[in-house]
Design a protein around this motif. Structure first.
Motif: not given
Lengths: 444, 444
Positions: A333, A325-327, A352, A339-341, B278, B250, B265-267, A344, A348, A329-331, B257-259, A337, B253-254
């Motif tokens: 969000r 759920s950590q990964s 990960e 930020e990820i397509r 994490r 954000t 941004p993630y990337i 990617d 990812v 949720t991050t993806i 999910a315990a982050i 937003l 939400i993070e």
């Protein structure tokens, strides 16, 4: 303040109440009225200065508006409808029972009624459904001075005057001009020369979230909305965009917790409705989880030989669920937003996996220490548990990181791939990994 | 567009690139430049018209800004700094390495340098840290005409001209007046008579989230920020408030999910940094989950007598975790939107219990059917499992609904009581309930 007003109401000291509330901010007045008992609330409403009363009315929730309307005289209803902006009227109508709607519609003029019906017909959550039709429109041949005259003439009824729209005779959008530019230009300048022609706009059917995202990206105060023939039909203002952003975040959060989204605040949602929003996912996930029973039963022999193995199942499943759920949720969000397509995905997966190796090793080393030093289990059992941990975290992260992107690619809402479903998937995978590693290392 | 520009760069057809980009929106130009290879990007930046280049610069991410600054001549840096608003400059400085910051600060005048240092000193996430000091200030004795003159004189350097602030000789805020009101008032009217004196403001140390919440509640375009002596020091504009709202969503939400929240941004976040955000929660939750092992071992006898019982553990734990996270998520979001308060605890307990009974019964009936008809387990075992289901859902919902409110009441961040921790708590409780019901009904 509320207590003081209740005392004054008790003592019927109405002029004192009027003095207390006369300079209130409309949004504050709305909150105050919502909190008063239904019997007294209309009295206080009538003590507000006329304009403030109408403004406050637009900020109230549907229940309070309905109580007020039920008690309004025809004249009072007229006054309030006169002051309200079209988008607020539409919001209100959407929450009212049919008989109240009928009464409201009798109090607006023909043209407004047409516009209301038009907005009500746009799809829910579209830019058309949240736009207002009250804006300032100008012509390219006007001078700055003429533009100001037009703003003065129509400004009182427009939701914003700060961005004005230049349209041609067929209402096609030609450009925009801001009051700031008008103020900083000479009075004789012609709009044609100062207007911005590279105009960003959306169509009536654009998703409201996309409209809000554009408005925020470009730091606009309003965004024009055009119909299929590219004629200007309305604008989305920044205050509505903020509401959309908040609603969409709430919706995403609810969906990530496997709840069907609701557009009412928690306190106002009935028990039955809350049950209806929550139970479908609970049922689906429970039935999916019963497959894990099947897995455990099929490894019954291994388990019977080493009953202690069963005691680590919850910890392994929880850890898998948590990292998955950590990964995810991050993806999710990042996707929402923008930020990820899709392109990617390889990045990812690489990231990960790398993060999972680091996290898995940290957890495994800690757990190995605890198992050996505190729980005194055999080293082989400890090895089985810790090796499983690393593999489970790796699988969870890759699954949690990629499934939301794939879901989006296939046209699904990526939030369905949030924690609960990922947890269920990871649980089954974790058990299979666990028992196979156990069989391998323990030779059972 | 990017591909076409890369081709033109290859062919060194610079005038064609200039023609393509000259009317771009600054936000779009920033995205384009960020996506170009570092070697070519400064060439395209220099092909932008001067004003557009400076505007686009403010929209770029830190990395791209840094590359550009490293290559800027002193004159280019001057031009860009001249155009940038103070809050954008501060945002940029916060991300730059020390040597770049030094160079930037050499290019701003003494007064701006002082203001930058002041803003940098406000606590992170405070209203002071996101405000801009460039606003239009007016005096109460001015006429509408004089006000417009002042707006024309200072407006170009102000982030917004639409809300103007009336201050006394000691810079104390006396009122606000909007350009809309100025436009709709006679030219000879005096501000004293038309300004709004019931002004909403925040202090420099107010949480940025609170500032954004107020701005959204009152539908403002800007919110004044005052210091400890109630002197006006800056304003928070609506575009920055939207960014805050997005960031805070954000972050929530993070955290759910315990982050540990990240502001990149993630990337753009490195593997090591992602691991660091994490792993602490994963470790903590893993160790908490090992207590479940202890619980299972202590009921080993019951389990050995009826090994099939172990196969339902994952399903029961998952269902408890899912319903607990449904209620905790709903409550946490309600708290963060200000819809739920401490006094609502009894109402939350009542409602969660009622919803839990409905959900629990739905799940139990479905599962009982499946256990009897498909799995063919004994009726007693099915009764144990389904009775446990109802109790577990009830406990999960009440725990999930109340713990976040209590956490907030005790001054903690309610998001720590989100799904992962609730799941861990519920797991332990579910196991104890399960084994005790089993002992009771099966007589083991």
């Amino acid at each position: 303040m509320k207590e003081r007003i209740l005392e004054l109401l008790e003592a019927k000291k109405y002029p004192e109440i009027a003095a207390m509330v006369k300079d209130m901010n409309p949004a504050d007045a709305a909150v105050l009225l919502e909190e008063l008992p239904q019997s007294n609330m209309p009295i206080v409403f009538r003590l507000l200065p006329k304009e403030l009363a109408a403004d406050a009315f637009a900020y109230m929730d549907g229940d309070t508006q309905e109580v007020l309307i039920q008690g309004f005289t025809e004249k009072e209803l007229d006054e309030v409808m006169e002051e309200m902006f079209l988008d607020d009227t539409v919001d209100m109508i959407e929450e009212m029972p049919a008989n109240v709607v009928k009464r409201i519609l009798r109090h607006v003029d023909e043209e407004t009624r047409k516009m209301i019906n038009q907005v009500l017909n746009y799809p829910k959550d579209s830019a058309g459904s949240i736009m207002t039709m009250e804006y300032v429109d100008l012509k390219r041949s006007m001078t700055v001075e003429q533009a100001f005259e037009r703003i003065r003439a129509t400004g009182l009824d427009s939701e914003t005057v700060y961005t004005c729209y230049v349209t041609d005779s067929r209402r096609k959008l030609e450009g925009i001009v801001t009051v700031r530019e008008l103020l900083l230009s000479p009075k004789t300048a012609v709009l044609r020369d100062i207007m911005e022609t590279n105009v960003k706009f959306v169509s009536t059917h654009t998703d409201q979230e996309e409209a809000a995202r554009l408005l925020s990206k470009y730091d606009f105060l309003a965004l024009p909305v055009v119909d299929a023939e590219e004629r200007l039909v309305g604008i989305v203002t920044v205050d509505d965009a903020i509401d959309v952003i908040q609603e969409e975040a709430t919706e995403d959060i609810e969906k990530m917790a496997a709840i069907a989204p609701s557009d009412k605040p928690y306190i106002k949602t009935s028990v039955f409705e809350t049950w209806r929003k929550r139970v479908p996912w609970l049922l689906f996930l429970m039935i999916s989880a019963t497959f894990t029973s099947g897995i455990i039963i099929s490894y019954e022999d291994a388990l019977a030989a080493n009953l202690v193995l069963s005691s680590f199942i919850p910890m392994l499943m929880d850890t898998g669920g948590n990292s998955g759920s950590q990964s995810s949720t991050t993806i999710i969000r990042g996707l929402s937003l923008g930020e990820i397509r899709y392109i990617d995905v390889p990045r990812v997966i690489f990231k990960e996996s790398a993060v999972a190796m680091l996290c898995g090793l940290t957890l495994a080393v800690t757990n190995f220490g605890k198992l050996m030093l505190i729980d005194h289990v055999s080293m082989l059992i400890a090895a089985v548990v810790c090796f499983t941990l690393v593999v489970v975290v790796l699988v969870s992260n890759v699954v949690g990181g990629t499934l939301p992107i794939l879901a989006k690619r296939l046209g699904f809402d990526p939030t369905v791939m949030a924690s609960p479903l990922i947890t269920t998937i990871v649980d089954a995978v974790a058990l299979i990994i666990y028992f196979n590693i156990a069989k391998l290392l323990l030779g059972i």
